[in-house]
Scaffold this active site. Structure first.
Site, mmCIF file in Angstrom:
data_model
loop_
_atom_site.group_PDB
_atom_site.id
_atom_site.type_symbol
_atom_site.label_atom_id
_atom_site.label_comp_id
_atom_site.label_asym_id
_atom_site.label_seq_id
_atom_site.Cartn_x
_atom_site.Cartn_y
_atom_site.Cartn_z
ATOM 1 N N GLY A 207 -6.798 38.203 15.775
ATOM 2 C CA GLY A 207 -6.161 39.963 15.808
ATOM 3 C C GLY A 207 -4.837 39.153 17.027
ATOM 4 O O GLY A 207 -4.114 40.733 17.588
ATOM 5 N N VAL B 263 3.315 35.295 24.049
ATOM 6 C CA VAL B 263 4.497 34.965 23.772
ATOM 7 C C VAL B 263 4.600 34.937 22.395
ATOM 8 O O VAL B 263 4.410 34.826 21.690
ATOM 9 C CB VAL B 263 4.607 33.880 24.258
ATOM 10 C CG1 VAL B 263 4.275 33.531 25.649
ATOM 11 C CG2 VAL B 263 3.943 32.451 23.811
ATOM 12 N N LYS C 177 18.972 40.977 18.020
ATOM 13 C CA LYS C 177 19.348 39.080 18.143
ATOM 14 C C LYS C 177 20.732 39.226 17.105
ATOM 15 O O LYS C 177 19.806 38.799 16.001
ATOM 16 C CB LYS C 177 18.015 38.768 18.189
ATOM 17 C CG LYS C 177 18.100 37.271 18.406
ATOM 18 C CD LYS C 177 16.755 36.430 18.197
ATOM 19 C CE LYS C 177 16.987 35.094 17.791
ATOM 20 N NZ LYS C 177 15.833 33.503 17.183
ATOM 21 N N LEU D 267 -0.956 29.946 14.459
ATOM 22 C CA LEU D 267 -1.104 28.936 14.856
ATOM 23 C C LEU D 267 -2.051 28.096 14.866
ATOM 24 O O LEU D 267 -2.176 26.906 15.098
ATOM 25 C CB LEU D 267 -1.052 29.172 16.770
ATOM 26 C CG LEU D 267 0.141 29.900 17.527
ATOM 27 C CD1 LEU D 267 -0.303 30.194 18.650
ATOM 28 C CD2 LEU D 267 1.654 28.981 17.380
ATOM 29 N N ILE E 122 7.476 33.202 14.198
ATOM 30 C CA ILE E 122 6.918 34.175 13.205
ATOM 31 C C ILE E 122 7.064 34.559 11.705
ATOM 32 O O ILE E 122 6.114 35.146 10.688
ATOM 33 C CB ILE E 122 7.346 35.820 14.107
ATOM 34 C CG1 ILE E 122 6.389 35.617 15.391
ATOM 35 C CG2 ILE E 122 7.387 37.005 13.008
ATOM 36 C CD1 ILE E 122 6.708 36.181 16.121
HETATM 37 C C1 FAD Z 1 5.253 28.520 24.776
HETATM 38 C C2 FAD Z 1 5.344 29.817 23.303
HETATM 39 C C3 FAD Z 1 6.505 30.305 22.741
HETATM 40 C C4 FAD Z 1 7.031 30.923 21.684
HETATM 41 N N1 FAD Z 1 7.866 31.522 21.011
HETATM 42 C C5 FAD Z 1 7.932 31.875 20.042
HETATM 43 C C6 FAD Z 1 9.171 32.700 19.214
HETATM 44 O O1 FAD Z 1 10.150 32.720 20.650
HETATM 45 N N2 FAD Z 1 9.116 32.287 18.042
HETATM 46 C C7 FAD Z 1 8.119 32.872 17.153
HETATM 47 O O2 FAD Z 1 8.359 33.501 16.047
HETATM 48 N N3 FAD Z 1 7.378 32.315 17.799
HETATM 49 C C8 FAD Z 1 7.135 32.376 19.183
HETATM 50 N N4 FAD Z 1 5.999 31.174 19.617
HETATM 51 C C9 FAD Z 1 4.945 31.098 18.166
HETATM 52 C C10 FAD Z 1 3.804 32.414 17.827
HETATM 53 O O3 FAD Z 1 4.066 33.029 19.962
HETATM 54 C C11 FAD Z 1 3.560 32.498 17.557
HETATM 55 O O4 FAD Z 1 3.075 31.932 15.946
HETATM 56 C C12 FAD Z 1 2.320 34.158 17.012
HETATM 57 O O5 FAD Z 1 1.975 34.834 18.644
HETATM 58 C C13 FAD Z 1 1.180 34.581 16.078
HETATM 59 O O6 FAD Z 1 -0.035 33.792 16.656
HETATM 60 P P1 FAD Z 1 -1.534 33.345 16.516
HETATM 61 O O7 FAD Z 1 -1.722 35.712 16.091
HETATM 62 O O8 FAD Z 1 -1.763 32.606 15.200
HETATM 63 O O9 FAD Z 1 -2.293 32.980 17.745
HETATM 64 P P2 FAD Z 1 -3.319 34.239 19.104
HETATM 65 O O10 FAD Z 1 -1.880 34.996 19.353
HETATM 66 O O11 FAD Z 1 -3.511 32.417 20.013
HETATM 67 O O12 FAD Z 1 -4.075 34.699 18.503
HETATM 68 C C14 FAD Z 1 -5.090 34.343 17.780
HETATM 69 C C15 FAD Z 1 -6.049 35.415 17.689
HETATM 70 O O13 FAD Z 1 -7.625 34.385 17.215
HETATM 71 C C16 FAD Z 1 -8.777 35.035 18.252
HETATM 72 N N5 FAD Z 1 -9.853 34.141 18.270
HETATM 73 C C17 FAD Z 1 -9.571 33.270 18.685
HETATM 74 N N6 FAD Z 1 -10.744 32.184 18.729
HETATM 75 C C18 FAD Z 1 -11.785 33.402 18.935
HETATM 76 C C19 FAD Z 1 -13.026 33.383 18.339
HETATM 77 N N7 FAD Z 1 -13.898 32.494 18.426
HETATM 78 N N8 FAD Z 1 -13.623 34.204 17.882
HETATM 79 C C20 FAD Z 1 -13.035 35.906 17.132
HETATM 80 N N9 FAD Z 1 -11.428 35.874 17.565
HETATM 81 C C21 FAD Z 1 -10.878 34.946 17.992
HETATM 82 C C22 FAD Z 1 -7.842 35.822 19.295
HETATM 83 O O14 FAD Z 1 -8.722 36.842 20.549
HETATM 84 C C23 FAD Z 1 -6.224 35.908 18.906
HETATM 85 O O15 FAD Z 1 -6.585 37.290 18.744
HETATM 86 C C24 FAD Z 1 5.950 30.615 20.366
HETATM 87 C C25 FAD Z 1 4.694 30.113 21.103
HETATM 88 C C26 FAD Z 1 4.771 30.073 22.157
HETATM 89 C C27 FAD Z 1 3.005 28.491 22.634
#
Ligand code: FAD
Length: 474
Positions: free
Chosen positions: A20, A55, A86, A341, A354
């Site tokens: 999420g 982030v 932006k 990610l 994103i």
């Molecule tokens: C340093 C940094 C800077 C960034 N800056 C940018 C930016 O400026 N612009 C941009 O477009 N992107 C940026 N990104 C990338 C961006 O943060 C991600 O693409 C975006 O937040 C999506 O993340 P996500 O939802 O894939 O993962 P996450 O936010 O990590 O979410 C993972 C989810 O999975 C859940 N989860 C994990 N394991 C389990 C489990 N066992 N059971 C139940 N739930 C679980 C977690 O609770 C969470 O809800 C950056 C990334 C980093 C590392």
């Protein structure tokens, strides 16, 4: 074609999204919007204990299309996410120390007799003109003055020749999309996934098991579990293609600081000794981070550098995040697709993650499967996603490699490292005569590549010969 009612019903009936964060809630909101709730159920599992990465605040103009397709108005979006406009990214100290240039969204002049405006600019440079390319970019000029306006609605106006994206609070965006999705019927469970059950025969995912003992079954699973890659990697062992030899940064230390004046409608990316620092202004605070390679600097040194270079007082303790740049060998395998990610990460320079979530979702809607999960469809999804990742990867490598900096071991490595062949060829052609070609549906336009190459001194030896066919007075 008339409907054959004797055909078995192969419709996907239940989608299970694990995660999420921004990826999970963007996927949930988009699927709920586009897929008929009378046919498809959507469940999302996230763990508040694990939390999100927290982030990811800078975007590309495409995010506006995503919001518009979901019917999310700009004013409401900016209010809910404390967002800001932006116009592009200001790069400092990249090609050389003291150098700066702007990668703005949009063009820098119209084509003339089919010749790109930057080619005319190259000709003027050859004749001794000293203007900057960005002097012809509306986005760059507005950014220089810390100003913003919407592009002019009349496409013939020069003030229409730019675009814009947003900075926003990623956590608030996920909350907003959660409300959007839940109101429309997405069922959310707050629990930790502790097991993934695979079908003994097909190897497909049958269900996920939660720490509260519940079991969630589904037809189609979307892995949005972040770096954990819970389904795509831990359960299905897809494999990861590691790109750290080209994109060597593997950590970031992030900290918010108080909002500063004057308000800047752009991201700033300043090269540092072992990486680079971002500055992202939001309404209520500024996001900052130092992206670095742990081979060349310690976490403590990186945090100290970051704290020394803030526009305002820090509002929290610096937080270190670890990552490996690269992508999954397959984005979609069996009945599981990784988005966000979980599918790969190429570091935050140029704010592409994103966007990649958005394009993964769009691709998935175009290639939406039935319960047969045609390998032809899956192969096409994987090929398109890999192409998109690889072209963006090369664009990012360009920033690191096209440098004259040899003042630190990190920059010396980047300057001298070998690079992927397609990038090598594109840089060679650009150096030869300033020409560049956008391939298929790659994300970044020619204007983006050109701004970075010119900005970082990949200087063409000559301009396009067609320019000399145009009388100079014209
Ligand atoms: C340093 C940094 C800077 C960034 N800056 C940018 C930016 O400026 N612009 C941009 O477009 N992107 C940026 N990104 C990338 C961006 O943060 C991600 O693409 C975006 O937040 C999506 O993340 P996500 O939802 O894939 O993962 P996450 O936010 O990590 O979410 C993972 C989810 O999975 C859940 N989860 C994990 N394991 C389990 C489990 N066992 N059971 C139940 N739930 C679980 C977690 O609770 C969470 O809800 C950056 C990334 C980093 C590392």
């Amino acid at each position: 074609m008339t409907e054959d009612r004797t055909m078995p019903d192969r419709r996907i009936r239940k989608i299970v999204i694990v995660g999420g964060g921004t990826a999970g809630w963007m996927a949930a909101a988009a699927f709920r919007h586009f897929l008929d709730p009378k046919v498809v159920d959507i469940a999302l599992v996230e763990s508040e204990d694990i939390g999100t990465i927290g982030v990811g605040e800078a975007t590309l103009p495409a995010i506006r299309v995503f919001n518009a397709q979901l019917g999310i108005g700009e004013a409401e979006f900016l209010r809910e996410t404390r967002g800001a406009f932006k116009l592009g990214i200001e790069f400092r100290d990249w090609g050389t120390r003291g150098n700066r240039f702007f990668h703005g969204f949009g063009d820098f002049g119209a084509k003339y007799k089919k010749v790109a405006a930057y080619q005319l600019w190259l000709m003027l440079q050859a004749r001794g003109e000293t203007s900057e390319l960005e002097d012809y970019s509306i986005a760059a000029m507005a950014a220089r003055l810390n100003r913003f306006a919407q592009p002019h609605p009349d496409q013939r106006s020069p003030l229409a020749a730019f675009s814009y994206a947003y900075h926003f609070d990623a956590t608030l965006y996920a909350h907003y999309l959660r409300r959007f999705a839940e109101t429309r019927g997405v069922k959310r469970t707050n629990a930790r996934v502790v097991d993934v059950r695979l079908n003994g025969e097909s190897g497909f995912i049958d269900s996920v098991v939660l720490d509260n003992g519940a079991v969630i079954e589904g037809d189609f699973f979307i892995d949005c579990s972040g770096f954990a890659g819970l389904l795509i990697e831990k359960a299905l062992q897809t494999g990861f293609e590691d790109w750290s030899r080209w994109l060597p940064c593997n950590r970031a230390v992030a900290v918010p600081s108080a909002a500063a004046e004057p308000f800047a409608p752009y991201t700033r990316a300043t090269a540092r000794d072992a990486g680079w620092q971002w500055r992202i202004p939001l309404q209520h605070r500024t996001g900052n981070g130092y992206v670095y390679s742990s081979k060349y600097i310690s976490d403590d040194e990186a945090a100290a550098t970051l704290l020394k270079n803030l526009d305002g007082p820090a509002l929290a303790e610096p937080r270190v995040l670890k990552f490996t740049t690269g992508m999954r060998k397959k984005f979609w395998i069996k009945n599981c697709v990784a988005v966000g990610l979980a599918s790969g990460f190429m570091e935050p320079l140029e704010s592409i993650s994103i966007y990649l979530i958005q394009s993964g979702i769009a691709r998935l809607i175009n290639l939406f499967p039935d319960s047969g999960f045609s390998p032809v469809v899956i192969d096409r999804y994987n090929a398109q996603a890999a192409f998109e990742f690889e072209r963006i990867r090369d664009f990012l490598i360009l920033h690191y490699h096209a440098t004259m900096r040899d003042d630190t071991p990190f920059w010396n490595y980047c300057r001298t490292m070998s690079i992927p062949e397609p990038l090598e060829n594109n840089m060679r052609l650009f150096r030869d005569s300033g020409r560049f070609f956008r391939e298929a549906e790659e994300m970044f336009a020619i204007t983006s590549w050109v701004q970075v190459m010119i900005g970082q001194h990949v200087d063409p030896k000559r301009y396009h010969p067609a320019v000399d066919l145009i009388p100079l007075e014209e």
